[in-house]
Design an enzyme around this catalytic site. Structure first.
Site, mmCIF file in Angstrom:
data_model
loop_
_atom_site.group_PDB
_atom_site.id
_atom_site.type_symbol
_atom_site.label_atom_id
_atom_site.label_comp_id
_atom_site.label_asym_id
_atom_site.label_seq_id
_atom_site.Cartn_x
_atom_site.Cartn_y
_atom_site.Cartn_z
ATOM 1 N N LYS A 560 -12.373 -68.837 -76.366
ATOM 2 C CA LYS A 560 -12.343 -67.417 -76.018
ATOM 3 C C LYS A 560 -12.493 -66.638 -77.316
ATOM 4 C CE LYS A 560 -8.203 -68.363 -74.266
ATOM 5 N NZ LYS A 560 -8.320 -67.881 -72.894
ATOM 6 N N LYS A 566 -4.450 -63.101 -77.798
ATOM 7 C CA LYS A 566 -4.740 -64.342 -77.086
ATOM 8 C C LYS A 566 -3.939 -65.516 -77.663
ATOM 9 C CE LYS A 566 -9.452 -62.827 -75.877
ATOM 10 N NZ LYS A 566 -9.529 -62.897 -74.404
ATOM 11 N N THR A 670 -11.358 -65.149 -67.505
ATOM 12 C CA THR A 670 -12.234 -65.788 -66.522
ATOM 13 C C THR A 670 -12.487 -67.241 -66.932
ATOM 14 O OG1 THR A 670 -14.046 -64.716 -67.713
ATOM 15 C CG2 THR A 670 -13.417 -63.771 -65.588
HETATM 16 C C1 26V Z 1 -11.733 -54.604 -76.934
HETATM 17 C C2 26V Z 1 -10.994 -54.352 -78.027
HETATM 18 C C3 26V Z 1 -11.492 -53.333 -78.936
HETATM 19 C C4 26V Z 1 -10.645 -53.096 -80.115
HETATM 20 C C5 26V Z 1 -9.229 -53.508 -80.008
HETATM 21 C C6 26V Z 1 -8.993 -54.820 -79.410
HETATM 22 C C7 26V Z 1 -9.811 -55.046 -78.228
HETATM 23 C C8 26V Z 1 -9.412 -55.971 -77.318
HETATM 24 C C9 26V Z 1 -10.165 -56.221 -76.222
HETATM 25 C C10 26V Z 1 -11.318 -55.527 -76.033
HETATM 26 C C11 26V Z 1 -12.149 -55.830 -74.856
HETATM 27 C C12 26V Z 1 -11.957 -54.858 -73.775
HETATM 28 C C13 26V Z 1 -12.851 -55.119 -72.619
HETATM 29 C C14 26V Z 1 -12.910 -56.556 -72.225
HETATM 30 O O1 26V Z 1 -13.777 -57.295 -72.643
HETATM 31 N N1 26V Z 1 -12.003 -56.998 -71.382
HETATM 32 C C15 26V Z 1 -11.993 -58.342 -70.827
HETATM 33 O O2 26V Z 1 -12.604 -58.268 -69.557
HETATM 34 C C16 26V Z 1 -12.627 -59.514 -68.896
HETATM 35 C C17 26V Z 1 -13.402 -59.313 -67.618
HETATM 36 O O3 26V Z 1 -12.698 -58.452 -66.779
HETATM 37 C C18 26V Z 1 -11.223 -60.000 -68.656
HETATM 38 O O4 26V Z 1 -11.287 -61.263 -68.025
HETATM 39 C C19 26V Z 1 -10.470 -60.107 -69.972
HETATM 40 O O5 26V Z 1 -9.125 -60.439 -69.730
HETATM 41 C C20 26V Z 1 -10.549 -58.789 -70.717
HETATM 42 O O6 26V Z 1 -10.007 -58.917 -72.020
#
Ligand code: 26V
Length: 833
Positions: A560, A566, A670
Site C-alpha cells: 500500500k 498505515k 481495498t
Molecule cells: C491524501 C493525503 C494528502 C496529504 C495528507 C495525507 C494524505 C492521506 C491520504 C490521502 C488520500 C486521500 C484520498 C484517498 O486516496 N483515499 C483512499 O481511498 C480509497 C478508496 O476509497 C480507500 O480505500 C482508502 O482507505 C483511502 O485512503
C-alpha cells in the site's frame, strides 16, 4: 480482403493472425522480421481493440438513442493497470490470440509483458475508479468516466542505497494502442481574466438577453482540452463503455496572436504553459500544497467534462431535464469545482435564474469522501481561486451566503454558522472543498461502514445534523475480473470446477465453496494453487528484482502507499523484534516460523518520514540477509515500484494480509478485500472495511488486534505518551534501541534518528500503543499456520465469504441509493448493416 475486420464471424486463430499482421505491416509499418517486441505488442493490442469497437458503437447508439440516464464519474485518477489481458478476457479472445501467436512463433505471455501500465493514479482512490468503470460496463450501466490523460503517471520507484529515488513514468513513449484521440472534438477551457456586467447576448436564452443572475466571465487565457477515448469493455456482455481522458493543448488563436506579434519565443512559451496542465499526475503528499497547477488540472478536466456531458445528455434538449438524464459522481474533492462550473453554465451561459439553477445542480451532483485525515481535505485559497477562476469564486461566495443565511433563518447560532461556512477565515481565507461538495450535492457517502459513520459523527457532523438523509454509505469493492479471474488463474480454475463459472459476474456464488471447506481433496487443490502462486512470485522476483526467496514459507504481505497512518513501522518493529530475539539467543531460530515479509510501497516524493521508513525497511532487510542464523527463517523482500501489475502477482501468493492502520484512519482500504478474496488471512485492526471483512469471514478466520477507534480517540484525549509504552515493554524497548544503536546502519546511530525520536516523542498514529497486541496476534498467526489443514479451511472460508466485496455490489449500492440509473443493455446494430 485484408484490412477490414469482419467482426461478425467469430475470429479464428488464422483470421486473427491476419489482423495482427495487418496492424504490424500497414499501421505500424514494420515487417515481422524487423519488429521489436514493443511493435509486436502494439500490433497485438490494436488487433484486439478492433474487436471492441463494434460493441462500443452499439453501446453508444443504444445509449444516445434512448432517453436513458447516465452516470458521469468525475475522477482526477484512474489507476488502470495493464489493458491487454483484460481486453482479451472481455472479448473471449485469449485462446484465439495465443494460438494465432503460437502459429507465428510468438508468445502471448511474452508480448503481454511489454505493456507499460497506465499509472494514472496514486493508490486506492484511483484503483477504485478503475474497478468501478469495469463494473459499470459489465452491468450495462450507461456511464462515462471522465479524467485527465497525464503524460506522466505515478513516478517509477527505484532504490539507491536503500533510499527511494523517483523517475519519470514515460508510459506513452512506446505508443499507446488503447487510446483514440479526437482533436476535432476539443473543448475550449478558460482561465483567469475578470467578470463584468453581461452584454445583451446571453447565448442560451430564447431572446438572447442575459439571464437575471448572469455575469459575464472574460477569461484571460484559454487552453484546449482534447478528448482521448478509452474503450471499457464489460465482461460477458456486448456493452463497451467509454473512459474519456482530456489532454491539454494550446489554443491556436492564442498562439497565433503572439506569434504574429513577432515573438516566437513567447508563442512557444505559451504553448508549453498550456500543455503543462496535463503533463504530470500529482503524487499525493504529506501535505496538500495549494499548487496552482493542480487547481488548473482540476478545473481543466471538469470544465471539459461538463461541456461534454451537457452536449451528450441533452443535445438541444431542455436543461430542466438535466437531473433525469445525468448524475455526476464526484470522486473525492478533486472535481468539486464542477459545482460552481455547473452554476456558471446554467446562470451565465444558459440564462437560468439562480434558484432554479441551484436546484438542478444540487439534484445532479453527489459526493464521495475518501478520507478522515484533516490534512487530506482540500482547501483552496480565495486569493488563488480569485485569480484563476474569478467567476467561480463569486458563485461560491453566493452559494455560501445563501447557505449561511438559511442556517441563521432556521435558528443556527453564530458559532455553528462559522463552523459550517464554506469559506474558512483562518489562517487564511480559503474554500473548504468538502463543505462545498456537501452543500452542493444530493448525497454524500463514505467508503466503508465505519468511515461513513465517522463522517457523520466527526468530519461532517454539523452537516449530518442538518441533513441526516443526505448521508449514506457505499462500501468499496474490487473487480473480480482483474483481481481473481486474471490475477489468479489457478484459483479461478478451481472455482469454475467447484461452483461453476458464474462467480465472475456474480461473486456471491462463492458461498458455494463453504460446503467444500471440509473436503480434504478440495483443500489439497486449494493449497496447491497457493503453492503454485508462490512459485510464480518467487520466479518473478528473481528475474525482476534479483531476489532469492524460498517458496516454503509463510508469505506475509504489506502493500500500500507508505504513510504513517498505515503503520508500516509496526510491521518493521515486529520483524526487528524477531531478529533481535534470535540475535540475543532468546529465540531459537528453529522455533521461528519460516516467513517472507513482503513490502511494496511508494512514498510521496516530498514526504520525508515516509522515505526514511523505506530506507529503514531496506536496511533491516539487508542486515537480516547478512545473518546466517536467520537464513531460510526470516527474510524481507521489498521489490521496488509496486504497481497494479505487481499487485496481481503478489496478492495471489499471500498467506497473511497486513491491514494494520490505526483504527479510525483508513477510510476503507481495498487491498484488504483483494487479499481475502485470494485466500489470505487478515491480521488487522478494526479500521475501514476490515470491520466488514471480519464480520463476514468470521472472527475465527481473522487475526484481530489493537485499539478500537473510540479507544484510540480516548487515549489521544487523555494525552498519549509513547515513551511510557517504550519503558514498560522490554521487547519494544530493545527493538527501538537496536534501531537507534545503528545496528541497521553500519553503526551509524544518526541514520534513523528522525524515526526513533518521532516514535518516542510523538507517534501520532500510536504504533507503540498497539505493539504488544500486534505481537500477540502474530503469535496466534504462527500457531494457526502450524496447522495447515485448519489454516487452509480458514483461507477457503475467506474466499467463500468475500463475495460482498465485488465492485459490482458497490455499483449496485450506488445505483439503488444514489444514482437511480437503470441498466441499458447494448442492442446490436451491426457495424456494417
Ligand atoms: C491524501 C493525503 C494528502 C496529504 C495528507 C495525507 C494524505 C492521506 C491520504 C490521502 C488520500 C486521500 C484520498 C484517498 O486516496 N483515499 C483512499 O481511498 C480509497 C478508496 O476509497 C480507500 O480505500 C482508502 O482507505 C483511502 O485512503
Amino acid at each position: 480482403m485484408g484490412r477490414v475486420t469482419d467482426t461478425h464471424a467469430a475470429p479464428t486463430p488464422s483470421s486473427f493472425a491476419e489482423e495482427f499482421l495487418d496492424e504490424l505491416h500497414f499501421e505500424l509499418g514494420v515487417s515481422r522480421e524487423t519488429a521489436s517486441p514493443t511493435d509486436l505488442y502494439v500490433a497485438l493490442a490494436r488487433a484486439v481493440r478492433r474487436h471492441l469497437v463494434e460493441g462500443w458503437f452499439d453501446t453508444l447508439s443504444t445509449q444516445l438513442g434512448g432517453d436513458s440516464k447516465f452516470v458521469a464519474y468525475l475522477s482526477a485518477e484512474y489507476l488502470l493497470g495493464r489493458q491487454l489481458e483484460n481486453a482479451l478476457l472481455a472479448t473471449g479472445l485469449t485462446e484465439v490470440a495465443r494460438d494465432a501467436l503460437d502459429g507465428l512463433g510468438l508468445s502471448l505471455d511474452e508480448l503481454s509483458e511489454q505493456e507499460v501500465e497506465p499509472g494514472l493514479g496514486n493508490g486506492g482512490l484511483g484503483r477504485l475508479a478503475a474497478c468501478f468503470i469495469d463494473s459499470l460496463a459489465t452491468m450495462d450501466v450507461p456511464a462515462v468516466g471522465y479524467g485527465i490523460r497525464y503524460e506522466y503517471g505515478i513516478f517509477r520507484q527505484t532504490f539507491v542505497d536503500g533510499r527511494q529515488v523517483e523517475q519519470a513514468d514515460d508510459w506513452l513513449a512506446l505508443g499507446s494502442p488503447w487510446e483514440i484521440p479526437h482533436p476535432e472534438m476539443a473543448v475550449t477551457v478558460g482561465f483567469g481574466g475578470h467578470t463584468e456586467e453581461p452584454a445583451g447576448t446571453g447565448e442560451g436564452t430564447a431572446d438572447g438577453a442575459p439571464g437575471p443572475d448572469a455575469r459575464q466571465w472574460v477569461p484571460g487565457w484559454t487552453v484546449e482540452a482534447v478528448p482521448y477515448n478509452y474503450l471499457v469493455p464489460g465482461y460477458g456482455t456486448r456493452n463497451v463503455n467509454t473512459l474519456r481522458l482530456w489532454s491539454a493543448r494550446a489554443t491556436k488563436a492564442f498562439n497565433l496572436e503572439i506569434f504574429n506579434s513577432g515573438d516566437y519565443e513567447a508563442a512557444v512559451r505559451g504553448q508549453t504553459y498550456a500543455e503543462n496542465i496535463s503533463k504530470v499526475l500529482y503524487p499525493e503528499d504529506s501535505t496538500p500544497q495549494g499548487k496552482e497547477l493542480r487547481l488548473q488540472q482540476q478545473y481543466f478536466f471538469v470544465a471539459a467534462s461538463l461541456a461534454d456531458t451537457i452536449a451528450r445528455a441533452l443535445g438541444d434538449g431542455d436543461l430542466h431535464a438535466l437531473p433525469d438524464r445525468v448524475v455526476f459522481q464526484l470522486n473525492d474533492t478533486h472535481p468539486v469545482i464542477a459545482i460552481p462550473e455547473m452554476m456558471r453554465l446554467l446562470v451565465d451561459v444558459h440564462g437560468l435564474g439562480w434558484d432554479e439553477a441551484w436546484d438542478l445542480t444540487r439534484r445532479s451532483f453527489n459526493y464521495t469522501c475518501h478520507t478522515l485525515l484533516p490534512e487530506a481535505l482540500e482547501i483552496w485559497s480565495v486569493d488563488l481561486l480569485g485569480r484563476l477562476l474569478p467567476r467561480h469564486l463569486e458563485i461560491i461566495y453566493r452559494i455560501n451566503e445563501e447557505f449561511l443565511a438559511s442556517l441563521r433563518d432556521s435558528g443556527g447560532n453564530e458559532l455553528q454558522v462559522r463552523r459550517m461556512s464554506i469559506i474558512q477565515e483562518q489562517p487564511e481565507r480559503a474554500v473548504r472543498m468538502a463543505y462545498l461538495a456537501t452543500v452542493g450535492s444530493t448525497k454524500v457517502n463514505g467508503v466503508a461502514a465505519l468511515h461513513s459513520q465517522l463522517l457523520r459523527d466527526a468530519v461532517l457532523h454539523d452537516f449530518s445534523d442538518l441533513w441526516p438523509e443526505k448521508f449514506t454509505n457505499v462500501t468499496n469493492g474490487i473487480t473480480p475480473r482483474r483481481f481473481v479471474r486474471l490475477a489468479n488463474p489457478g484459483l479461478s480454475a478451481l472455482l469454475d470446477e467447484t461452483v461453476g463459472t458464474g462467480w465472475v459476474k456474480d461473486l456471491d456464488q462463492l458461498r458455494g465453496l463453504e460446503a467444500h471447506a471440509e473436503d480434504p481433496e478440495f483443500r489439497r487443490g486449494f493449497r496447491d494453487v497457493k503453492a503454485a502462486n508462490k512459485q510464480r512470485l518467487v520466479d518473478l522476483l528473481a528475474t525482476r528484482d534479483g531476489l532469492h526467496l524460498p517458496t516454503d514459507a509463510l508469505y506475509d504481505v504489506m502493500v500500500k502507499r507508505l504513510h504513517e497512518y498505515k503503520r508500516q513501522m509496526l510491521k518493521v518493529l515486529h520483524v526487528v523484534t524477531l531478529y533481535d530475539q534470535v540475535r540475543s539467543g532468546a529465540l531459537d531460530p528453529a522455533d521461528v516460523t519460516p516467513r517472507v515479509v513482503v513490502f511494496g510501497a511508494k512514498a510521496a516524493p516530498g514526504y520525508r518520514m515516509a522515505k526514511d521508513i523505506i530506507a529503514l525497511v531496506n536496511a533491516v532487510a539487508a542486515t537480516i540477509d547478512a545473518d546466517p542464523a536467520l537464513a531460510g527463517r526470516l527474510q524481507i523482500a521489498f521489490p521496488a515500484n509496486y504497481n497494479v501489475t505487481l499487485a496481481e502477482k503478489l496478492i495471489p501468493a499471500a498467506d497473511l494480509s497486513e491491514q494494520i492502520s490505526l483504527a479510525g484512519k483508513e477510510a476503507s482500504g481495498t487491498g484488504n478485500m483483494k487479499f481475502a478474496l485470494n485466500g489470505a488471512l487478515t491480521i488487522g485492526t478494526l479500521d475501514g472495511a476490515n470491520v466488514e471483512i471480519r464480520d463476514l469471514v468470521g472472527d475465527d478466520n481473522f487475526f484481530l488486534f489493537g485499539m478500537t477507534e473510540p479507544e484510540a480517540e480516548a487515549l489521544g484525549q487523555a494525552g498519549y505518551d509513547p515513551g511510557s509504552f517504550y519503558e514498560q515493554d522490554p521487547a519494544l524497548k530493545s527493538a527501538i534501541d537496536l534501531i537507534a544503536s545503528g545496528a541497521f546502519s553500519h553503526g551509524d546511530p544518526t541514520a534513523f534518528e528522525s524515526i526513533v525520536s518521532d516514535l518516542l516523542w510523538k507517534d501520532r498514529f500510536m504504533v507503540l500503543a498497539d505493539y504488544r497486541a500486534y505481537l500477540d496476534a502474530q503469535s496466534r498467526v504462527e500457531a494457526a499456520y502450524a496447522d495447515p489443514d485448519a489454516w487452509t479451511r480458514s483461507a477457503i472460508l475467506n474466499v467463500a465469504r468475500s463475495g460482498f466485496f465485488s465492485s459490482d455490489r458497490s455499483i449496485r449500492d450506488y445505483l439503488d441509493r444514489i444514482w437511480h440509473a437503470p441498466a441499458v443493455p447494448a442492442r446490436s446494430n451491426g457495424l456494417r448493416d
